[in-house]
Design a protein around this motif. Structure first.
Motif, mmCIF file in Angstrom:
data_model
loop_
_atom_site.group_PDB
_atom_site.id
_atom_site.type_symbol
_atom_site.label_atom_id
_atom_site.label_comp_id
_atom_site.label_asym_id
_atom_site.label_seq_id
_atom_site.Cartn_x
_atom_site.Cartn_y
_atom_site.Cartn_z
ATOM 1 N N UNK A 154 0.961 -1.181 -0.278
ATOM 2 C CA UNK A 154 -0.045 -0.087 0.046
ATOM 3 C C UNK A 154 0.903 1.078 -0.103
ATOM 4 N N UNK A 155 2.108 1.128 0.370
ATOM 5 C CA UNK A 155 2.845 2.231 0.326
ATOM 6 C C UNK A 155 3.347 2.862 -1.015
ATOM 7 N N UNK A 156 3.337 1.813 -1.805
ATOM 8 C CA UNK A 156 3.746 2.308 -3.526
ATOM 9 C C UNK A 156 2.671 2.227 -4.185
ATOM 10 N N UNK A 157 1.780 1.194 -4.322
ATOM 11 C CA UNK A 157 0.557 0.984 -5.096
ATOM 12 C C UNK A 157 -0.729 0.696 -4.272
ATOM 13 N N UNK A 158 -1.449 1.799 -3.604
ATOM 14 C CA UNK A 158 -2.425 1.607 -2.473
ATOM 15 C C UNK A 158 -3.532 0.942 -3.065
ATOM 16 N N UNK A 159 -3.999 1.538 -4.436
ATOM 17 C CA UNK A 159 -5.285 1.017 -5.271
ATOM 18 C C UNK A 159 -5.059 -0.506 -5.343
ATOM 19 N N UNK A 160 -3.759 -0.743 -6.166
ATOM 20 C CA UNK A 160 -3.782 -2.146 -6.454
ATOM 21 C C UNK A 160 -3.673 -3.150 -5.214
ATOM 22 N N UNK A 161 -2.983 -2.788 -4.124
ATOM 23 C CA UNK A 161 -3.020 -3.535 -3.291
ATOM 24 C C UNK A 161 -4.077 -3.814 -2.387
ATOM 25 N N UNK A 162 -4.908 -2.614 -2.199
ATOM 26 C CA UNK A 162 -6.005 -2.887 -1.319
ATOM 27 C C UNK A 162 -7.277 -3.816 -2.175
ATOM 28 N N UNK A 163 -7.110 -3.378 -3.535
ATOM 29 C CA UNK A 163 -8.248 -4.099 -4.445
ATOM 30 C C UNK A 163 -7.867 -5.665 -4.376
ATOM 31 N N UNK A 164 -6.665 -5.976 -4.509
ATOM 32 C CA UNK A 164 -6.089 -7.090 -4.451
ATOM 33 C C UNK A 164 -6.461 -7.879 -2.945
ATOM 34 N N UNK A 165 -6.526 -7.201 -1.997
ATOM 35 C CA UNK A 165 -6.827 -7.767 -0.772
ATOM 36 C C UNK A 165 -8.164 -8.030 -0.550
ATOM 37 N N UNK A 166 -9.031 -7.026 -1.148
ATOM 38 C CA UNK A 166 -10.644 -7.229 -1.144
ATOM 39 C C UNK A 166 -11.043 -8.465 -2.184
ATOM 40 N N UNK A 167 -10.307 -8.738 -3.195
ATOM 41 C CA UNK A 167 -10.462 -9.773 -4.009
ATOM 42 C C UNK A 167 -10.234 -10.902 -3.327
ATOM 43 N N UNK A 168 -9.059 -11.109 -2.746
ATOM 44 C CA UNK A 168 -8.453 -12.359 -2.090
ATOM 45 C C UNK A 168 -9.610 -12.629 -0.956
ATOM 46 N N UNK A 169 -10.072 -11.745 -0.331
ATOM 47 C CA UNK A 169 -10.939 -11.788 1.084
ATOM 48 C C UNK A 169 -11.976 -12.408 0.606
ATOM 49 N N UNK A 170 -12.786 -11.727 -0.662
ATOM 50 C CA UNK A 170 -13.900 -12.049 -0.909
ATOM 51 C C UNK A 170 -14.095 -13.341 -1.294
ATOM 52 N N UNK A 171 -12.884 -13.890 -2.089
ATOM 53 C CA UNK A 171 -12.776 -15.201 -2.711
ATOM 54 C C UNK A 171 -12.595 -16.278 -1.651
ATOM 55 N N UNK A 172 -11.945 -15.951 -0.408
ATOM 56 C CA UNK A 172 -11.766 -16.948 0.505
ATOM 57 C C UNK A 172 -13.149 -16.948 1.315
ATOM 58 N N UNK A 173 -14.013 -15.998 1.335
ATOM 59 C CA UNK A 173 -15.014 -16.124 2.089
ATOM 60 C C UNK A 173 -16.269 -16.918 1.178
ATOM 61 N N UNK A 174 -16.066 -16.786 -0.115
ATOM 62 C CA UNK A 174 -16.965 -17.620 -0.908
ATOM 63 C C UNK A 174 -16.601 -19.124 -1.014
ATOM 64 N N UNK A 175 -15.265 -19.286 -1.121
ATOM 65 C CA UNK A 175 -14.596 -20.514 -0.933
ATOM 66 C C UNK A 175 -15.070 -21.329 0.140
ATOM 67 N N UNK A 176 -14.957 -20.723 1.524
ATOM 68 C CA UNK A 176 -15.289 -21.279 2.710
ATOM 69 C C UNK A 176 -16.664 -21.538 2.911
ATOM 70 N N UNK A 177 -17.730 -20.685 2.233
ATOM 71 C CA UNK A 177 -19.216 -20.963 2.197
ATOM 72 C C UNK A 177 -19.625 -22.045 1.471
ATOM 73 N N UNK A 178 -18.692 -22.323 0.282
ATOM 74 C CA UNK A 178 -19.112 -23.597 -0.516
ATOM 75 C C UNK A 178 -18.769 -24.812 0.200
ATOM 76 N N UNK A 179 -17.805 -24.785 1.044
ATOM 77 C CA UNK A 179 -17.486 -25.841 1.861
ATOM 78 C C UNK A 179 -18.444 -26.098 3.074
ATOM 79 N N UNK A 180 -18.617 -24.774 3.626
ATOM 80 C CA UNK A 180 -19.724 -24.881 4.722
ATOM 81 C C UNK A 180 -20.367 -23.597 4.813
ATOM 82 N N UNK A 181 -21.862 -23.703 4.456
ATOM 83 C CA UNK A 181 -22.496 -22.276 4.234
ATOM 84 C C UNK A 181 -22.420 -21.743 5.823
#
Length: 148
Positions: free
Chosen positions: A79-106
């Motif tokens: 986030x020091x050098x590329x805040x938009x890209x870093x935070x967007x990447x973090x949100x995508x990863x976090x959302x993906x993890x939530x969805x993957x875990x929901x597929x395993x156990x709703x």
């Protein structure tokens, strides 16, 4: 300088000051989001130890959650050098993890929903503010006009 020119100059200076204030607010919001990423990385490390060693004694879980912790900490530093890209990447990863875990156990969708909502809100706020940062560095008309 005529009165009209002075008013236009004053208007441009006021707009530049407001843009700088927006930039300062954006930097504070990004700093807050950076802290969220560090906390998220720490939580993944704690979960790696608790679940991977204590509860399940599972090497795969230990490695997975440990790697996720490292990823979020690296994103926080990015986030020091590329805040938009870093935070967007973090949100995508976090959302993906939530969805993957929901597929395993709703039911995981509802566990820790307040914490999940707070993390997502912080990341979205960081993305919105990070979009304001590049405009701040394009032209510094206030300083150049005061120098003349």
């Amino acid at each position: 300088m005529s009165e009209i020119e002075e008013k236009e100059r004053a208007k441009r200076i006021a707009q530049e000051v407001m843009r700088k204030n927006d930039g300062n607010f954006a930097k504070k919001a990004i700093k807050s989001t950076k802290l969220t990423l560090f906390i998220l990385g720490g939580l993944f490390f704690i979960w790696a130890v608790v679940y991977g060693v204590v509860l399940a004694d599972d090497l795969i879980s230990l490695i997975f959650y440990g790697v996720m912790g490292v990823i979020y900490i690296l994103l926080a530093f990015w986030t020091e050098s590329k805040p938009f890209a870093a935070i967007l990447t973090a949100l995508i990863i976090y959302g993906t993890l939530i969805l993957l875990f929901a597929l395993i156990d709703p039911m995981t969708l509802f566990r820790g929903i307040i914490l999940k909502a707070a993390i997502i809100a912080s990341l979205i706020r960081g993305i919105m503010q990070a979009r304001k940062i590049p405009q701040e560095f394009k032209v510094d008309t206030l300083d150049s006009e005061l120098m003349q």
